[in-house]
Structures are given as C-alpha cells and as structure tokens.
Design an enzyme around this catalytic site. Structure first.
Site, mmCIF file in Angstrom:
data_model
loop_
_atom_site.group_PDB
_atom_site.id
_atom_site.type_symbol
_atom_site.label_atom_id
_atom_site.label_comp_id
_atom_site.label_asym_id
_atom_site.label_seq_id
_atom_site.Cartn_x
_atom_site.Cartn_y
_atom_site.Cartn_z
ATOM 1 C CG HIS A 24 -1.866 1.134 1.306
ATOM 2 N ND1 HIS A 24 -3.169 1.063 0.838
ATOM 3 C CD2 HIS A 24 -1.720 2.393 1.789
ATOM 4 C CE1 HIS A 24 -3.768 2.219 1.037
ATOM 5 N NE2 HIS A 24 -2.908 3.037 1.629
ATOM 6 C CD GLU A 25 1.614 3.516 3.673
ATOM 7 O OE1 GLU A 25 1.855 4.607 3.113
ATOM 8 O OE2 GLU A 25 0.558 3.318 4.308
ATOM 9 C CG HIS A 28 0.168 6.157 -0.712
ATOM 10 N ND1 HIS A 28 -0.897 6.739 -1.381
ATOM 11 C CD2 HIS A 28 -0.375 5.524 0.370
ATOM 12 C CE1 HIS A 28 -2.016 6.488 -0.732
ATOM 13 N NE2 HIS A 28 -1.735 5.737 0.325
ATOM 14 C CG HIS A 34 -6.302 6.047 -0.120
ATOM 15 N ND1 HIS A 34 -6.407 6.925 0.936
ATOM 16 C CD2 HIS A 34 -5.264 5.218 0.187
ATOM 17 C CE1 HIS A 34 -5.491 6.637 1.840
ATOM 18 N NE2 HIS A 34 -4.785 5.608 1.409
#
Length: 414
Positions: A24-25, A28, A34
């Site tokens: 997830h990170e 980014h 998101h």
C-alpha cells in the site's frame, strides 16, 4: 512520503499484515491515490484493493493459522501444537516439523477472521463465536433516486440521478458495489426560442469579471482544446492575447464536446456520444443536407451572386472572391447586430475562430490593405439548400452570376 519528487516509505515488519502495508505505502510512493480518490478504482475492487483506504477488517477469513505461520516464518512452519494456550487468538505461535517443540511468535495475534475452533474465529485477540454482523458482506445498490433538474432550459441538457451502495453497505472486507453510482438522460431538447447562444461561450464569458490570467483580466472566448480528452474541461481563449487558459473546472453538463459534432455532449467531465436522433450511444449522423441518417439526396448545390440573405435551409456556406481585390469581407449576426468577422477596428488577417457555436475559417491569400476610396468588390458565394425549399419555377438555382457589392452579410441559422 507525499513529496512529488522525493518520496520514500519506511515500514516495520510485524507479521502477515505487513505485506498489505508495504504494498500500500509503496503504491503511494509511486504516485497512486486511494481507490476512488481522483480515479475510478473504487468501482473495480474485484480486481484487487491494495490501494483501498483501509485494510479489510477480517483478512483472516482467507488465511488459516498454518498459512499465516508460513508467511511469518517461512516454508514448513505451522501452528505450534506442543502446548496449548488458553486462547489461541492472543498470540500466533508457530513451529517447524523438524523441531516441533521449539515454538516462536512475533507477539502478534492471528488475523481477525481466522478460524480458531468449530464455529468460532479470532476477533480483536479473542476466540469467539461467529457473529453474523462480522461476516464478510458484499455491498449492493439501493434503488435509484429521482432525476435532478435539467442542466439547460433549452437546447438539450442533461439530468442526473444517483444511487447509494447501502443495500447493504459493504462490511468486514466485503466488495464494494460494481458499476457507477449515477445515471443520466437528455432533457429539454427543444431549440432555444431566442437567437442562438453558445453554451461554452456563455461559461467563458462569465469569467470576464473575476478570472485573472498572467496578472490581468481578459475577455474570454470559447476554445476547443486539441486534445479530445480535455474538451470537457473549460478552456477559454483571451480576446486580447489569443492565449488559451484553463478555468480550473469542468464544463457544465450538456456542453457540446466539440464544435465538429453538434450532438455529443459532456457529462461529469466525460464526452458522451449522442447521435443526430438525440439517442445516447447512437452513431447516426446528418448527411450534407442536414437529414439525420440521410443519403445526400434531399438537397442541391446553389451557385450564384445574391444581394439577399441565404435561405434558412442553407448549409455549408462558402464565400469567395472571383479575383483579388483590396476589399475585406465582413460577417454580421443579423439577430444581434454583432460582427462575427472584421468589425470596426479589427485587423483583416487570416484566422480560425469560434462564434455562433461553430468554427470559422477566414483565409486571406495576399496581404492587401484596402484603401479608403476603394469600396467595391466582386464576390460570389455558393451554398447547399434543401430542394423542398426551392420554388419549382425558380430558374436561378444553378446560375453563376457576379455583381458588385460593398459588403456581404451572412447569417447561420440553427
């Protein structure tokens, strides 16, 4: 982490769920947002949801304790069976078959939703009976709401209705509703009763009083962006500098996508194909006579020199000089009295421009400056006209004549 040029992420590995966090990170760092924030990924959760704002509440539904041990410590590791704990959901203890009495843990509990006994699962560090309120629940759409007001009072607009993913809402890691949450239909298709007004031009004109560009205010004219993907964003062109600027918003629903297409229109920033039959998704187009789905058999070309305004059924009007002259051609909107081309004080140079909702091409093949004492020019124009609007006894339909005139006026009827 959020700097557009220098981004990094530091993650502490503390068990199975760290894989989701790291992925997830890292997303980014690579510029991802998101799901559902500035993108359409909120409608595609079935394809993976690593960029979902929150991790699923019960990820253990899909992974047994043995599988979680393998993820935590490596191939071969399983749940420790050499001793029993009061509650297996307090901490996840694992061992390898080669040394089954050596159990180790990362001090974290099994994932919520992990089966811990018949009819039970781990939840918040406790082994408890399965609660229907905690079961993975996929979302489903509620009924459509009512259509809102039409975006235009005339000239074809759009009205929209929405629905919510609340019947039921997704919970405990369930899938979001598939598809979009809005629907639309065309409305108020009748032509406006007054003289024609360009909807995009109206939106640009409203920025005259407050939108500053390069430190000053401008008179804003409509502008069609050359990139088709940006034509539903409001770009306007300065009358003073001819520069185009983004007005930092989408065009209103019902605005035509392009001046080359009289029917397709923008809806929520996307161009929607509309045919000449005013049906969404239709590919029907007008022929050169203006007949929807026609075969070009209902009109003929009329050539000649006229001292009157072309008939209202005229289409594809072309005006040209028979020979070079020092005169200029002026075009005026008869309904408003506004000069579209070469009004007083304007330079008569070649240019393309937008007015009355269409693109105009004005070509000056030689730089000839008119003199004050030269006020007459020989011009000819031709246009296509519906046969039904031509009198039977009219013998001038295909005649080509010339006449000396000092100004030619032409209006486009819609």
């Amino acid at each position: 982490m959020c700097h557009p040029v220098r981004s990094c992420t530091l993650n502490h590995e503390d068990g199975f769920s760290s894989a989701f966090v790291v992925a997830h990170e890292t997303g980014h760092v690579l510029g991802m947002e998101h799901d559902g924030q500035g993108n359409r990924c909120g409608d595609e959760t079935t394809m993976g949801s690593v960029m979902a704002p929150l991790l699923p509440e019960l990820p253990g539904i899909n992974y047994s304790m043995d599988e979680q041990c393998r993820f935590d410590f490596g191939v071969g590791y399983k749940i420790c069976t050499s001793f029993r704990t009061f509650d297996p959901c307090k901490q996840l203890w694992c061992s390898h078959p080669e040394n089954p009495y050596f159990c180790k843990t990362k001090k974290g509990p099994p994932l919520d939703g992990t089966e811990c006994a018949a009819g039970k699962w781990c939840y918040k560090g406790h082994c408890m009976w399965k609660n229907p309120n905690q079961v993975k629940q996929d979302g489903a759409w509620a009924a459509w709401g009512k259509y809102g007001a039409c975006s235009r009072s005339c000239g074809t607009g759009v009205r929209i209705r929405t629905r919510q993913c609340t019947n039921p809402a997704p919970s405990n890691g369930g899938q979001d509703c598939a598809g979009i949450n809005y629907d639309y239909q065309l409305c108020n298709a009748d032509e406006c009763p007054k003289h024609f007004e360009d909807f995009r031009a109206q939106q640009c004109q409203l920025r005259n009083s407050h939108f500053e560009f390069q430190g000053t205010k401008h008179h804003w004219l409509p502008y069609e962006h050359p990139d088709p993907s940006k034509r539903c964003h409001l770009y306007c062109q300065s009358r003073e500098t001819a520069e185009a600027a983004y007005m930092k918003q989408l065009v209103h629903d019902g605005t035509r996508c392009s001046y080359k297409d009289a029917y397709s229109m923008c809806v929520r920033g996307e161009c929607v194909k509309v045919g000449c039959d005013r049906e969404i998704g239709s590919h029907k187009v007008e022929d050169k006579c203006g007949v929807c789905g026609g075969d070009n058999s209902h009109c003929r070309t009329v050539k000649g020199t006229f001292t009157r305004t072309p008939k209202k059924a005229a289409r594809h009007v072309i005006i040209q000089e028979n020979e070079a002259s020092p005169q200029i051609l002026a075009v005026k909107n008869q309904a408003t009295g506004h000069y579209i081309l070469n009004g007083k004080g304007e330079q008569a140079g070649s240019r393309n421009f937008i007015d009355l909702g269409v693109e105009w091409e004005y070509l000056v093949e030689a730089d000839i400056i008119p003199k004050d004492n030269e006020t007459r020019s020989t011009l000819m124009y031709k246009y296509i006209i519906h046969e039904d609007s031509v009198p039977i006894n009219n013998n001038n339909v295909i005649l080509e004549e010339t006449v000396s005139v000092h100004q030619v006026r032409m209006s486009k009827e819609r």
